[in-house]
Design a protein around this motif. Structure first.
Motif, PDB file in Angstrom:
ATOM      1  N   ALA A 126      34.237  54.764 109.360  1.00 25.83           N
ATOM      2  CA  ALA A 126      35.533  55.205 109.869  1.00 25.83           C
ATOM      3  C   ALA A 126      35.656  56.708 109.668  1.00 25.83           C
ATOM      4  CB  ALA A 126      36.675  54.489 109.146  1.00 25.83           C
ATOM      5  N   TYR A 127      36.479  57.306 110.490  1.00 23.78           N
ATOM      6  CA  TYR A 127      36.761  58.729 110.393  1.00 23.78           C
ATOM      7  C   TYR A 127      38.234  58.906 110.068  1.00 23.78           C
ATOM      8  CZ  TYR A 127      32.164  59.656 112.282  1.00 23.78           C
ATOM      9  OH  TYR A 127      30.811  59.718 112.457  1.00 23.78           O
ATOM     10  N   TYR A 128      38.553  60.001 109.382  1.00 19.97           N
ATOM     11  CA  TYR A 128      39.900  60.238 108.894  1.00 19.97           C
ATOM     12  C   TYR A 128      40.350  61.633 109.280  1.00 19.97           C
ATOM     13  CZ  TYR A 128      38.545  56.225 106.132  1.00 19.97           C
ATOM     14  OH  TYR A 128      38.105  54.988 105.758  1.00 19.97           O
ATOM     15  N   GLY A 129      41.666  61.796 109.433  1.00 20.89           N
ATOM     16  CA  GLY A 129      42.232  63.078 109.824  1.00 20.89           C
ATOM     17  C   GLY A 129      42.932  63.774 108.672  1.00 20.89           C
ATOM     18  N   ASP A 130      43.488  64.938 108.990  1.00 20.19           N
ATOM     19  CA  ASP A 130      44.229  65.699 107.986  1.00 20.19           C
ATOM     20  C   ASP A 130      45.402  64.896 107.437  1.00 20.19           C
ATOM     21  OD1 ASP A 130      42.665  68.055 108.018  1.00 20.19           O
ATOM     22  OD2 ASP A 130      43.697  68.760 109.822  1.00 20.19           O
ATOM     23  N   GLU A 131      45.991  64.040 108.279  1.00 17.26           N
ATOM     24  CA  GLU A 131      47.119  63.224 107.825  1.00 17.26           C
ATOM     25  C   GLU A 131      46.706  62.296 106.693  1.00 17.26           C
ATOM     26  OE1 GLU A 131      46.030  63.141 111.049  1.00 17.26           O
ATOM     27  OE2 GLU A 131      47.535  64.356 112.065  1.00 17.26           O
ATOM     28  N   HIS A 132      45.492  61.753 106.785  1.00 16.15           N
ATOM     29  CA  HIS A 132      44.997  60.867 105.725  1.00 16.15           C
ATOM     30  C   HIS A 132      44.814  61.659 104.425  1.00 16.15           C
ATOM     31  CE1 HIS A 132      43.783  58.718 109.407  1.00 16.15           C
ATOM     32  NE2 HIS A 132      44.034  57.636 108.686  1.00 16.15           N
ATOM     33  N   LEU A 133      44.222  62.827 104.543  1.00 10.19           N
ATOM     34  CA  LEU A 133      43.999  63.672 103.373  1.00 10.19           C
ATOM     35  C   LEU A 133      45.333  64.043 102.727  1.00 10.19           C
ATOM     36  CD1 LEU A 133      42.056  65.307 101.598  1.00 10.19           C
ATOM     37  CD2 LEU A 133      42.212  67.151 103.289  1.00 10.19           C
ATOM     38  N   GLU A 134      46.300  64.439 103.533  1.00 11.10           N
ATOM     39  CA  GLU A 134      47.615  64.800 103.001  1.00 11.10           C
ATOM     40  C   GLU A 134      48.294  63.623 102.325  1.00 11.10           C
ATOM     41  OE1 GLU A 134      49.768  66.441 106.293  1.00 11.10           O
ATOM     42  OE2 GLU A 134      48.294  68.049 106.566  1.00 11.10           O
ATOM     43  N   ARG A 135      48.161  62.435 102.897  1.00 10.27           N
ATOM     44  CA  ARG A 135      48.789  61.247 102.314  1.00 10.27           C
ATOM     45  C   ARG A 135      48.154  60.917 100.964  1.00 10.27           C
ATOM     46  NH1 ARG A 135      51.357  56.581 104.465  1.00 10.27           N
ATOM     47  NH2 ARG A 135      52.055  57.970 106.114  1.00 10.27           N
ATOM     48  N   ILE A 136      46.840  61.006 100.858  1.00 11.96           N
ATOM     49  CA  ILE A 136      46.158  60.742  99.588  1.00 11.96           C
ATOM     50  C   ILE A 136      46.631  61.735  98.527  1.00 11.96           C
ATOM     51  CG2 ILE A 136      43.926  60.799  98.408  1.00 11.96           C
ATOM     52  CD1 ILE A 136      42.712  59.816 101.124  1.00 11.96           C
ATOM     53  N   LEU A 137      46.700  63.006  98.902  1.00 12.54           N
ATOM     54  CA  LEU A 137      47.150  64.021  97.951  1.00 12.54           C
ATOM     55  C   LEU A 137      48.604  63.800  97.547  1.00 12.54           C
ATOM     56  CD1 LEU A 137      45.403  67.147  99.506  1.00 12.54           C
ATOM     57  CD2 LEU A 137      44.694  65.838  97.485  1.00 12.54           C
ATOM     58  N   LEU A 138      49.434  63.325  98.469  1.00 14.70           N
ATOM     59  CA  LEU A 138      50.822  63.017  98.158  1.00 14.70           C
ATOM     60  C   LEU A 138      50.916  61.872  97.148  1.00 14.70           C
ATOM     61  CD1 LEU A 138      53.894  63.249  98.588  1.00 14.70           C
ATOM     62  CD2 LEU A 138      53.616  61.679 100.533  1.00 14.70           C
ATOM     63  N   VAL A 139      50.137  60.830  97.358  1.00 14.52           N
ATOM     64  CA  VAL A 139      50.137  59.689  96.426  1.00 14.52           C
ATOM     65  C   VAL A 139      49.747  60.169  95.033  1.00 14.52           C
ATOM     66  CG1 VAL A 139      48.999  57.507  95.845  1.00 14.52           C
ATOM     67  CG2 VAL A 139      49.716  57.953  98.203  1.00 14.52           C
ATOM     68  N   ARG A 140      48.714  60.983  94.949  1.00 17.16           N
ATOM     69  CA  ARG A 140      48.273  61.491  93.639  1.00 17.16           C
ATOM     70  C   ARG A 140      49.355  62.358  92.996  1.00 17.16           C
ATOM     71  NH1 ARG A 140      44.934  58.991  90.862  1.00 17.16           N
ATOM     72  NH2 ARG A 140      44.192  60.839  89.827  1.00 17.16           N
ATOM     73  N   ARG A 141      49.984  63.207  93.799  1.00 20.82           N
ATOM     74  CA  ARG A 141      51.023  64.091  93.268  1.00 20.82           C
ATOM     75  C   ARG A 141      52.202  63.260  92.747  1.00 20.82           C
ATOM     76  NH1 ARG A 141      51.282  67.387  97.274  1.00 20.82           N
ATOM     77  NH2 ARG A 141      53.086  66.496  98.331  1.00 20.82           N
ATOM     78  N   LEU A 142      52.605  62.249  93.498  1.00 18.34           N
ATOM     79  CA  LEU A 142      53.711  61.402  93.050  1.00 18.34           C
ATOM     80  C   LEU A 142      53.352  60.642  91.781  1.00 18.34           C
ATOM     81  CD1 LEU A 142      54.993  60.028  96.453  1.00 18.34           C
ATOM     82  CD2 LEU A 142      56.152  61.654  94.934  1.00 18.34           C
ATOM     83  N   GLN A 143      52.110  60.220  91.678  1.00 20.97           N
ATOM     84  CA  GLN A 143      51.682  59.518  90.464  1.00 20.97           C
ATOM     85  C   GLN A 143      51.821  60.423  89.244  1.00 20.97           C
ATOM     86  OE1 GLN A 143      47.717  58.201  91.869  1.00 20.97           O
ATOM     87  NE2 GLN A 143      48.286  56.253  90.933  1.00 20.97           N
ATOM     88  N   HIS A 144      51.424  61.668  89.397  1.00 22.23           N
ATOM     89  CA  HIS A 144      51.438  62.587  88.246  1.00 22.23           C
ATOM     90  C   HIS A 144      52.811  63.171  87.972  1.00 22.23           C
ATOM     91  CE1 HIS A 144      47.188  62.374  87.482  1.00 22.23           C
ATOM     92  NE2 HIS A 144      46.946  62.534  88.769  1.00 22.23           N
ATOM     93  N   GLU A 145      53.546  63.558  89.030  1.00 27.14           N
ATOM     94  CA  GLU A 145      54.840  64.197  88.838  1.00 27.14           C
ATOM     95  C   GLU A 145      55.944  63.204  88.515  1.00 27.14           C
ATOM     96  OE1 GLU A 145      55.641  66.493  92.309  1.00 27.14           O
ATOM     97  OE2 GLU A 145      54.001  67.893  91.918  1.00 27.14           O
ATOM     98  N   ARG A 146      55.906  62.051  89.121  1.00 22.81           N
ATOM     99  CA  ARG A 146      56.973  61.057  88.964  1.00 22.81           C
ATOM    100  C   ARG A 146      56.532  59.860  88.148  1.00 22.81           C
ATOM    101  NH1 ARG A 146      60.828  64.410  90.124  1.00 22.81           N
ATOM    102  NH2 ARG A 146      60.667  65.276  92.199  1.00 22.81           N
TER     103      ARG A 146
END
Length: 82
Positions: free
Chosen positions: A58-78
């Motif tokens: 499968a191939y992934y776009g910038d939206e996928h990368l941004e979503r993964i980074l958002l999940v990680r950020r929410l895990q750490h910040e919240r």
């Protein structure tokens, strides 16, 4: 974010590499996460599936990368457990 919901699983399907420039390996390198973690996020519905070109490709776009980074950020910040 506009993530594609219709992801064809066609062997040898053509993919627009401008829209979907990343493979799983690239996502792992850019996020620092293991493949299994990204697959878990996809299975849990936190990240949509990529543009499938085969059973295990499968191939992934910038939206996928941004979503993964958002999940990680929410895990750490919240302190959101998964």
């Amino acid at each position: 974010m506009s993530l594609a919901t219709d992801t064809p699983a066609l062997p040898g399907a053509k993919v627009d590499r401008r829209a979907y420039p990343y493979r799983m390996k690239d996502l792992c390198e850019r996020t620092g996460l293991l493949r299994q973690v990204i697959h878990f996020y996809i299975q849990q519905g936190l990240v949509p599936e990529g543009y499938k070109t085969g059973r295990n490709m499968a191939y992934y776009g910038d939206e996928h990368l941004e979503r993964i980074l958002l999940v990680r950020r929410l895990q750490h910040e919240r302190f959101l457990p998964l």
